[in-house]
Design a protein around this motif. Structure first.
Motif, PDB file in Angstrom:
ATOM      1  N   ARG A  19       0.758  -1.135   0.007  1.00  0.00           N
ATOM      2  CA  ARG A  19       0.020   0.149   0.131  1.00  0.00           C
ATOM      3  C   ARG A  19       1.063   1.028  -0.016  1.00  0.00           C
ATOM      4  NH1 ARG A  19      -2.769  -0.666   4.627  1.00  0.00           N
ATOM      5  NH2 ARG A  19      -3.726  -2.292   3.798  1.00  0.00           N
ATOM      6  N   LYS A  20       1.935   1.181   0.949  1.00  0.00           N
ATOM      7  CA  LYS A  20       2.812   2.411   0.919  1.00  0.00           C
ATOM      8  C   LYS A  20       3.442   2.607  -0.472  1.00  0.00           C
ATOM      9  CE  LYS A  20       3.904   2.221   5.601  1.00  0.00           C
ATOM     10  NZ  LYS A  20       4.948   1.809   6.797  1.00  0.00           N
ATOM     11  N   LEU A  21       3.879   1.462  -1.132  1.00  0.00           N
ATOM     12  CA  LEU A  21       4.665   1.675  -2.507  1.00  0.00           C
ATOM     13  C   LEU A  21       3.638   2.110  -3.476  1.00  0.00           C
ATOM     14  CD1 LEU A  21       6.882  -1.698  -2.529  1.00  0.00           C
ATOM     15  CD2 LEU A  21       7.598   0.675  -2.319  1.00  0.00           C
ATOM     16  N   GLU A  22       2.301   1.578  -3.287  1.00  0.00           N
ATOM     17  CA  GLU A  22       1.354   2.015  -4.293  1.00  0.00           C
ATOM     18  C   GLU A  22       1.116   3.736  -4.123  1.00  0.00           C
ATOM     19  OE1 GLU A  22      -2.093  -0.158  -3.999  1.00  0.00           O
ATOM     20  OE2 GLU A  22      -1.099  -1.915  -4.946  1.00  0.00           O
ATOM     21  N   ASP A  23       0.926   3.989  -2.844  1.00  0.00           N
ATOM     22  CA  ASP A  23       0.813   5.404  -2.645  1.00  0.00           C
ATOM     23  C   ASP A  23       2.111   6.384  -3.290  1.00  0.00           C
ATOM     24  OD1 ASP A  23      -1.506   5.068  -1.513  1.00  0.00           O
ATOM     25  OD2 ASP A  23      -0.814   4.984   0.674  1.00  0.00           O
ATOM     26  N   LEU A  24       3.314   5.757  -2.952  1.00  0.00           N
ATOM     27  CA  LEU A  24       4.570   6.316  -3.433  1.00  0.00           C
ATOM     28  C   LEU A  24       4.405   6.646  -5.082  1.00  0.00           C
ATOM     29  CD1 LEU A  24       7.132   7.762  -2.676  1.00  0.00           C
ATOM     30  CD2 LEU A  24       8.170   5.599  -2.926  1.00  0.00           C
ATOM     31  N   ILE A  25       4.060   5.648  -5.475  1.00  0.00           N
ATOM     32  CA  ILE A  25       4.289   5.270  -7.186  1.00  0.00           C
ATOM     33  C   ILE A  25       2.928   6.390  -7.645  1.00  0.00           C
ATOM     34  CG2 ILE A  25       3.553   4.073  -9.216  1.00  0.00           C
ATOM     35  CD1 ILE A  25       4.819   1.665  -7.667  1.00  0.00           C
ATOM     36  N   ASN A  26       1.757   6.567  -6.878  1.00  0.00           N
ATOM     37  CA  ASN A  26       0.867   7.302  -7.320  1.00  0.00           C
ATOM     38  C   ASN A  26       1.364   8.937  -7.123  1.00  0.00           C
ATOM     39  OD1 ASN A  26      -1.578   8.132  -8.460  1.00  0.00           O
ATOM     40  ND2 ASN A  26      -2.447   8.473  -5.951  1.00  0.00           N
ATOM     41  N   ARG A  27       1.906   9.235  -5.818  1.00  0.00           N
ATOM     42  CA  ARG A  27       2.331  10.536  -5.830  1.00  0.00           C
ATOM     43  C   ARG A  27       3.493  11.058  -6.794  1.00  0.00           C
ATOM     44  NH1 ARG A  27       4.594  10.765  -0.218  1.00  0.00           N
ATOM     45  NH2 ARG A  27       3.472   8.872  -0.173  1.00  0.00           N
ATOM     46  N   GLN A  28       4.227   9.943  -7.119  1.00  0.00           N
ATOM     47  CA  GLN A  28       5.412  10.452  -8.158  1.00  0.00           C
ATOM     48  C   GLN A  28       4.854  10.564  -9.332  1.00  0.00           C
ATOM     49  OE1 GLN A  28       8.670  10.960  -7.875  1.00  0.00           O
ATOM     50  NE2 GLN A  28       8.184  10.732  -5.540  1.00  0.00           N
ATOM     51  N   HIS A  29       3.747   9.912  -9.757  1.00  0.00           N
ATOM     52  CA  HIS A  29       2.928   9.879 -11.158  1.00  0.00           C
ATOM     53  C   HIS A  29       2.208  11.339 -11.098  1.00  0.00           C
ATOM     54  CE1 HIS A  29      -0.419   9.270 -13.823  1.00  0.00           C
ATOM     55  NE2 HIS A  29       0.384   8.842 -14.655  1.00  0.00           N
ATOM     56  N   GLN A  30       1.741  11.678 -10.037  1.00  0.00           N
ATOM     57  CA  GLN A  30       1.234  13.053 -10.002  1.00  0.00           C
ATOM     58  C   GLN A  30       2.180  14.279 -10.040  1.00  0.00           C
ATOM     59  OE1 GLN A  30      -0.994  13.062  -6.511  1.00  0.00           O
ATOM     60  NE2 GLN A  30      -2.780  12.144  -7.164  1.00  0.00           N
ATOM     61  N   ASN A  31       3.247  13.742  -9.613  1.00  0.00           N
ATOM     62  CA  ASN A  31       4.368  14.976  -9.891  1.00  0.00           C
ATOM     63  C   ASN A  31       5.079  15.148 -10.943  1.00  0.00           C
ATOM     64  OD1 ASN A  31       4.278  15.547  -7.021  1.00  0.00           O
ATOM     65  ND2 ASN A  31       6.155  14.048  -6.489  1.00  0.00           N
ATOM     66  N   ILE A  32       4.952  13.862 -11.856  1.00  0.00           N
ATOM     67  CA  ILE A  32       5.259  13.907 -13.167  1.00  0.00           C
ATOM     68  C   ILE A  32       4.303  14.687 -14.154  1.00  0.00           C
ATOM     69  CG2 ILE A  32       5.797  12.430 -15.249  1.00  0.00           C
ATOM     70  CD1 ILE A  32       6.952  10.536 -13.280  1.00  0.00           C
ATOM     71  N   ARG A  33       3.201  14.417 -13.787  1.00  0.00           N
ATOM     72  CA  ARG A  33       1.925  14.980 -14.649  1.00  0.00           C
ATOM     73  C   ARG A  33       2.073  16.691 -14.283  1.00  0.00           C
ATOM     74  NH1 ARG A  33      -3.641  12.780 -13.791  1.00  0.00           N
ATOM     75  NH2 ARG A  33      -3.950  14.038 -15.297  1.00  0.00           N
ATOM     76  N   TYR A  34       2.291  17.111 -13.118  1.00  0.00           N
ATOM     77  CA  TYR A  34       2.262  18.383 -12.777  1.00  0.00           C
ATOM     78  C   TYR A  34       3.718  19.194 -13.454  1.00  0.00           C
ATOM     79  CZ  TYR A  34       3.086  22.578 -10.063  1.00  0.00           C
ATOM     80  OH  TYR A  34       3.229  23.905  -9.709  1.00  0.00           O
ATOM     81  N   ILE A  35       4.741  18.571 -13.309  1.00  0.00           N
ATOM     82  CA  ILE A  35       6.114  18.901 -14.003  1.00  0.00           C
ATOM     83  C   ILE A  35       5.488  18.970 -15.838  1.00  0.00           C
ATOM     84  CG2 ILE A  35       8.233  18.169 -14.961  1.00  0.00           C
ATOM     85  CD1 ILE A  35       8.620  17.105 -12.066  1.00  0.00           C
ATOM     86  N   GLN A  36       4.981  18.057 -16.178  1.00  0.00           N
ATOM     87  CA  GLN A  36       4.655  18.154 -17.720  1.00  0.00           C
ATOM     88  C   GLN A  36       4.069  19.359 -18.069  1.00  0.00           C
ATOM     89  OE1 GLN A  36       3.173  14.197 -18.083  1.00  0.00           O
ATOM     90  NE2 GLN A  36       4.997  13.361 -19.386  1.00  0.00           N
ATOM     91  N   LYS A  37       2.704  19.659 -17.212  1.00  0.00           N
ATOM     92  CA  LYS A  37       1.929  20.878 -17.557  1.00  0.00           C
ATOM     93  C   LYS A  37       2.776  22.060 -17.248  1.00  0.00           C
ATOM     94  CE  LYS A  37      -2.281  18.582 -15.947  1.00  0.00           C
ATOM     95  NZ  LYS A  37      -3.676  18.717 -14.847  1.00  0.00           N
ATOM     96  N   THR A  38       3.635  22.208 -16.143  1.00  0.00           N
ATOM     97  CA  THR A  38       4.265  23.382 -16.296  1.00  0.00           C
ATOM     98  C   THR A  38       5.281  23.552 -17.416  1.00  0.00           C
ATOM     99  OG1 THR A  38       4.228  22.985 -13.601  1.00  0.00           O
ATOM    100  CG2 THR A  38       5.961  24.267 -14.440  1.00  0.00           C
ATOM    101  N   ASN A  39       5.997  22.536 -17.656  1.00  0.00           N
ATOM    102  CA  ASN A  39       6.678  22.392 -19.100  1.00  0.00           C
ATOM    103  C   ASN A  39       5.849  23.050 -20.137  1.00  0.00           C
ATOM    104  OD1 ASN A  39       9.078  22.224 -20.666  1.00  0.00           O
ATOM    105  ND2 ASN A  39       8.598  20.119 -21.063  1.00  0.00           N
TER     106      ASN A  39
END
Length: 81
Positions: A19-39
């Motif tokens: 569950r912790k790993l899935e949450d971490l992966i989900n958070r990293q995925h959201q961070n990547i999407r945010y960085i892509q939108k900013t870019n």
């Protein structure tokens, strides 16, 4: 213990870690999407500035054309009087 019990025990012990790993992966995925939108916004900014410059130049041209036309019409109306 049977194989099924060992499997169930291993599954319950690993569930929290999973569950912790899935949450971490989900958070990293959201961070990547945010960085892509900013870019994308950063890449879009120069084209928006260029578009605004062109609109201002066009508006200035239209305004100067109207002044020229108005100036050309004024002497003709004075001559006709």
């Amino acid at each position: 213990m049977t194989i099924e019990q060992l499997r169930a025990d291993a599954f319950t012990r690993g569930a929290d870690t999973r569950r912790k790993l899935e949450d971490l992966i989900n958070r990293q995925h959201q961070n990547i999407r945010y960085i892509q939108k900013t870019n994308d916004h950063i890449k879009l900014c120069p084209s928006l500035a260029r578009r605004l410059d062109l609109q201002v130049a066009h508006a200035e041209q239209v305004l100067s054309d109207k002044k020229v036309i108005k100036h050309q019409l004024e002497p003709q109306s004075k001559k006709s009087k």
